[in-house]
Design a protein around this motif. Structure first.
Motif, mmCIF file in Angstrom:
data_model
loop_
_atom_site.group_PDB
_atom_site.id
_atom_site.type_symbol
_atom_site.label_atom_id
_atom_site.label_comp_id
_atom_site.label_asym_id
_atom_site.label_seq_id
_atom_site.Cartn_x
_atom_site.Cartn_y
_atom_site.Cartn_z
ATOM 1 N N CYS A 204 -5.408 -3.961 -8.370
ATOM 2 C CA CYS A 204 -5.032 -2.632 -7.880
ATOM 3 C C CYS A 204 -6.281 -1.827 -7.533
ATOM 4 C CB CYS A 204 -4.248 -1.882 -8.955
ATOM 5 S SG CYS A 204 -2.767 -2.738 -9.513
ATOM 6 N N LYS A 205 -6.168 -1.083 -6.436
ATOM 7 C CA LYS A 205 -7.262 -0.213 -6.009
ATOM 8 C C LYS A 205 -6.676 1.098 -5.501
ATOM 9 C CE LYS A 205 -10.486 -3.847 -4.578
ATOM 10 N NZ LYS A 205 -9.842 -4.841 -5.366
ATOM 11 N N THR B 75 0.865 -1.179 0.000
ATOM 12 C CA THR B 75 0.000 0.000 0.000
ATOM 13 C C THR B 75 0.897 1.223 0.000
ATOM 14 O OG1 THR B 75 -1.722 -1.165 1.227
ATOM 15 C CG2 THR B 75 -1.862 1.234 1.185
ATOM 16 N N THR B 76 0.600 2.150 -0.909
ATOM 17 C CA THR B 76 1.348 3.396 -1.029
ATOM 18 C C THR B 76 0.375 4.561 -0.886
ATOM 19 O OG1 THR B 76 1.107 3.546 -3.426
ATOM 20 C CG2 THR B 76 3.019 2.312 -2.589
ATOM 21 N N GLU B 77 0.937 5.763 -0.923
ATOM 22 C CA GLU B 77 0.105 6.950 -0.750
ATOM 23 C C GLU B 77 0.511 8.031 -1.739
ATOM 24 O OE1 GLU B 77 -1.238 8.504 3.353
ATOM 25 O OE2 GLU B 77 0.637 9.566 2.901
ATOM 26 N N VAL B 78 -0.487 8.760 -2.211
ATOM 27 C CA VAL B 78 -0.282 9.907 -3.094
ATOM 28 C C VAL B 78 -1.082 11.066 -2.511
ATOM 29 C CG1 VAL B 78 -0.658 10.853 -5.401
ATOM 30 C CG2 VAL B 78 -0.075 8.432 -5.143
ATOM 31 N N THR B 79 -0.424 12.196 -2.295
ATOM 32 C CA THR B 79 -1.123 13.412 -1.879
ATOM 33 C C THR B 79 -0.988 14.411 -3.017
ATOM 34 O OG1 THR B 79 -0.633 12.996 0.444
ATOM 35 C CG2 THR B 79 -1.269 15.239 -0.151
ATOM 36 N N GLN C 179 3.413 2.376 -10.555
ATOM 37 C CA GLN C 179 4.555 2.699 -9.713
ATOM 38 C C GLN C 179 4.482 1.992 -8.357
ATOM 39 O OE1 GLN C 179 5.917 6.742 -9.515
ATOM 40 N NE2 GLN C 179 5.818 6.979 -11.746
ATOM 41 N N SER C 180 3.283 1.740 -7.870
ATOM 42 C CA SER C 180 3.138 0.971 -6.636
ATOM 43 C C SER C 180 3.571 -0.476 -6.852
ATOM 44 C CB SER C 180 1.700 1.051 -6.120
ATOM 45 O OG SER C 180 1.380 2.398 -5.793
ATOM 46 N N ILE C 181 3.251 -1.029 -8.030
ATOM 47 C CA ILE C 181 3.729 -2.373 -8.387
ATOM 48 C C ILE C 181 5.255 -2.371 -8.473
ATOM 49 C CG2 ILE C 181 3.794 -4.103 -10.239
ATOM 50 C CD1 ILE C 181 0.831 -3.242 -10.839
ATOM 51 N N ALA C 182 5.822 -1.338 -9.088
ATOM 52 C CA ALA C 182 7.284 -1.234 -9.189
ATOM 53 C C ALA C 182 7.915 -1.145 -7.804
ATOM 54 C CB ALA C 182 7.668 -0.009 -10.024
ATOM 55 N N ALA C 183 7.284 -0.420 -6.893
ATOM 56 C CA ALA C 183 7.810 -0.309 -5.534
ATOM 57 C C ALA C 183 7.778 -1.666 -4.831
ATOM 58 C CB ALA C 183 7.015 0.728 -4.736
ATOM 59 N N LEU C 184 6.712 -2.430 -5.030
ATOM 60 C CA LEU C 184 6.643 -3.780 -4.456
ATOM 61 C C LEU C 184 7.774 -4.641 -5.012
ATOM 62 C CD1 LEU C 184 5.344 -6.073 -2.824
ATOM 63 C CD2 LEU C 184 3.781 -6.426 -4.763
ATOM 64 N N ALA C 185 7.986 -4.586 -6.323
ATOM 65 C CA ALA C 185 9.069 -5.355 -6.947
ATOM 66 C C ALA C 185 10.424 -4.921 -6.389
ATOM 67 C CB ALA C 185 9.036 -5.196 -8.464
ATOM 68 N N GLY C 186 10.603 -3.621 -6.155
ATOM 69 C CA GLY C 186 11.849 -3.117 -5.593
ATOM 70 C C GLY C 186 12.080 -3.603 -4.170
ATOM 71 N N ILE C 187 11.041 -3.585 -3.346
ATOM 72 C CA ILE C 187 11.145 -4.093 -1.973
ATOM 73 C C ILE C 187 11.523 -5.564 -1.991
ATOM 74 C CG2 ILE C 187 9.784 -4.694 0.078
ATOM 75 C CD1 ILE C 187 8.269 -2.008 -0.377
ATOM 76 N N GLN D 253 -4.812 6.342 -1.168
ATOM 77 C CA GLN D 253 -4.039 5.139 -0.896
ATOM 78 C C GLN D 253 -4.152 4.207 -2.100
ATOM 79 O OE1 GLN D 253 -6.318 6.300 1.583
ATOM 80 N NE2 GLN D 253 -4.545 7.460 2.281
ATOM 81 N N VAL D 254 -3.020 3.672 -2.512
ATOM 82 C CA VAL D 254 -2.962 2.749 -3.650
ATOM 83 C C VAL D 254 -2.561 1.379 -3.108
ATOM 84 C CG1 VAL D 254 -1.956 2.304 -5.917
ATOM 85 C CG2 VAL D 254 -2.175 4.675 -5.091
ATOM 86 N N SER D 255 -3.420 0.396 -3.314
ATOM 87 C CA SER D 255 -3.147 -0.976 -2.860
ATOM 88 C C SER D 255 -2.960 -1.868 -4.067
ATOM 89 C CB SER D 255 -4.301 -1.502 -2.015
ATOM 90 O OG SER D 255 -4.485 -0.693 -0.886
ATOM 91 N N VAL D 256 -1.863 -2.625 -4.085
ATOM 92 C CA VAL D 256 -1.586 -3.566 -5.171
ATOM 93 C C VAL D 256 -1.350 -4.946 -4.571
ATOM 94 C CG1 VAL D 256 -0.686 -1.763 -6.699
ATOM 95 C CG2 VAL D 256 0.898 -3.025 -5.257
ATOM 96 N N THR D 257 -1.961 -5.950 -5.192
ATOM 97 C CA THR D 257 -1.805 -7.334 -4.735
ATOM 98 C C THR D 257 -1.566 -8.229 -5.943
ATOM 99 O OG1 THR D 257 -3.292 -6.949 -2.872
ATOM 100 C CG2 THR D 257 -2.908 -9.249 -3.503
#
Length: 161
Positions: A127-128, A37-41, A67-75, A109-113
């Protein structure tokens, strides 16, 4: 049930292969296996911000998801002690945009699974994007992360991909 890990102390640019000004997500929030889960303001400095409407168009939400998917892949790459790789957004299915735009000073909030992943690097994510616990956008996003990005790009340029 998998343990949820607070990852808000990790800077986004440490886990995505993008650099400013093309990093569109602001913060990492929570990680668990196959999910992030990520966040965008939305601010006046946000990419694609339109001062006439005081908002960012809804279609930019697809990039927030990617980009949230990319962040998950990076983690996950960091956890395996591997370099962060570039991935490619292939397309979406079941895309629903429930709002016209993302409003100034609002937080989303961006949630990717991960739903599915092949050894080849092809994956599908649910993604939501939510605002105040209401889903404002959703999609199944198809991505591809080749084992050798440079070879994949070279083959694509030569017409072999």
């Amino acid at each position: 049930m998998s343990q949820i890990v607070d990852v808000s102390h990790i800077a986004v640019d440490n886990v995505v292969p993008h650099r400013a000004p093309m990093i569109l997500i602001d913060r990492l929030l929570q990680h668990q296996p196959d999910s992030l889960t990520t966040e965008v303001t939305i601010g006046k400095q946000s990419a694609y911000y339109n001062s006439h409407t005081a908002s960012v168009p809804n279609y930019v939400g697809i990039e927030y998801m990617a980009q949230s998917i990319a962040a998950l892949a990076g983690i996950e790459a960091i956890a395996r002690d591997e370099p962060i790789q570039v991935g490619f957004l292939l397309g979406t299915r079941k895309l629903a945009m429930n709002i016209a735009d993302y409003k100034l000073d609002q937080c989303y909030q961006v949630s990717v699974t991960r739903l599915y992943q092949e050894e080849s690097g092809l994956a599908v994510f649910d993604c939501k994007i939510s605002h105040q616990d209401q889903v404002v956008a959703s999609a199944n996003v198809n991505v591809f992360q080749p084992q050798d990005t440079q070879a994949y790009i070279a083959d694509s340029i030569q017409g072999n991909g």
